[in-house]
Design a protein around this motif. Structure first.
Motif, short mmCIF file in Angstrom:
data_model
loop_
_atom_site.label_atom_id
_atom_site.label_comp_id
_atom_site.label_asym_id
_atom_site.label_seq_id
_atom_site.Cartn_x
_atom_site.Cartn_y
_atom_site.Cartn_z
N GLU A 141 0.83 -1.19 0.00
CA GLU A 141 0.00 0.00 0.00
C GLU A 141 0.87 1.25 0.00
O GLU A 141 1.94 1.27 0.59
N TYR A 142 0.38 2.27 -0.67
CA TYR A 142 1.10 3.53 -0.81
C TYR A 142 0.22 4.66 -0.30
O TYR A 142 -0.98 4.71 -0.62
N ASN A 143 0.81 5.60 0.44
CA ASN A 143 0.05 6.78 0.82
C ASN A 143 0.08 7.75 -0.37
O ASN A 143 0.67 7.46 -1.41
N GLU A 144 -0.59 8.88 -0.23
CA GLU A 144 -0.72 9.82 -1.35
C GLU A 144 0.65 10.28 -1.88
O GLU A 144 0.88 10.28 -3.09
N SER A 183 3.72 8.81 -1.54
CA SER A 183 4.53 7.76 -2.15
C SER A 183 3.90 7.24 -3.44
O SER A 183 4.62 6.88 -4.38
N HIS A 196 -8.81 3.92 -5.11
CA HIS A 196 -8.12 4.14 -3.85
C HIS A 196 -8.91 3.50 -2.72
O HIS A 196 -10.04 3.05 -2.92
N ARG A 207 -9.94 4.17 1.53
CA ARG A 207 -9.96 5.15 2.61
C ARG A 207 -10.15 4.40 3.92
O ARG A 207 -11.07 3.60 4.04
N SER A 208 -9.27 4.67 4.87
CA SER A 208 -9.36 4.01 6.17
C SER A 208 -10.52 4.62 6.97
O SER A 208 -11.00 5.71 6.63
N ARG A 217 -7.75 8.26 6.10
CA ARG A 217 -6.50 8.25 5.33
C ARG A 217 -6.70 7.55 4.00
O ARG A 217 -7.35 6.51 3.92
N SER A 250 -5.20 5.56 0.74
CA SER A 250 -4.08 4.72 0.33
C SER A 250 -4.40 4.08 -1.01
O SER A 250 -5.56 4.03 -1.43
#
Length: 70
Positions: free
Chosen positions: A8-11, A13, A36, A38-39, A43, A45
């Motif tokens: 998983e990549y954040n915005e 990365s 995408h 969303r947690s 957040r 990812s």
């Protein structure tokens, strides 16, 4: 993973992986151009599959570039 790829990549990365700015990635996400997750905390990812799918969807088919120039 030994190949340097994450699950998983954040915005930030994910944007770096795609060679675009985080602002552009955020705009594409809001437009629905890229999948995408969303947690529960909000957040955002992206999975590697989502990033690859986006890359494939933005490719131009060979031979179409000359038609645009005509």
């Amino acid at each position: 993973m030994t190949d340097g790829l994450k699950d998983e990549y954040n915005e930030a990365s994910a944007a770096a992986y795609l060679h675009i700015s985080a602002k552009t990635l955020s705009r594409y996400r809001k437009m629905g151009r890229i999948g995408h997750h969303r947690s529960p905390g909000g957040r955002v990812s992206y999975t590697l599959d989502q990033l690859v799918d986006f890359q494939l969807s933005t490719r131009i088919a060979p031979g179409n570039s000359s038609a645009a120039a005509a």
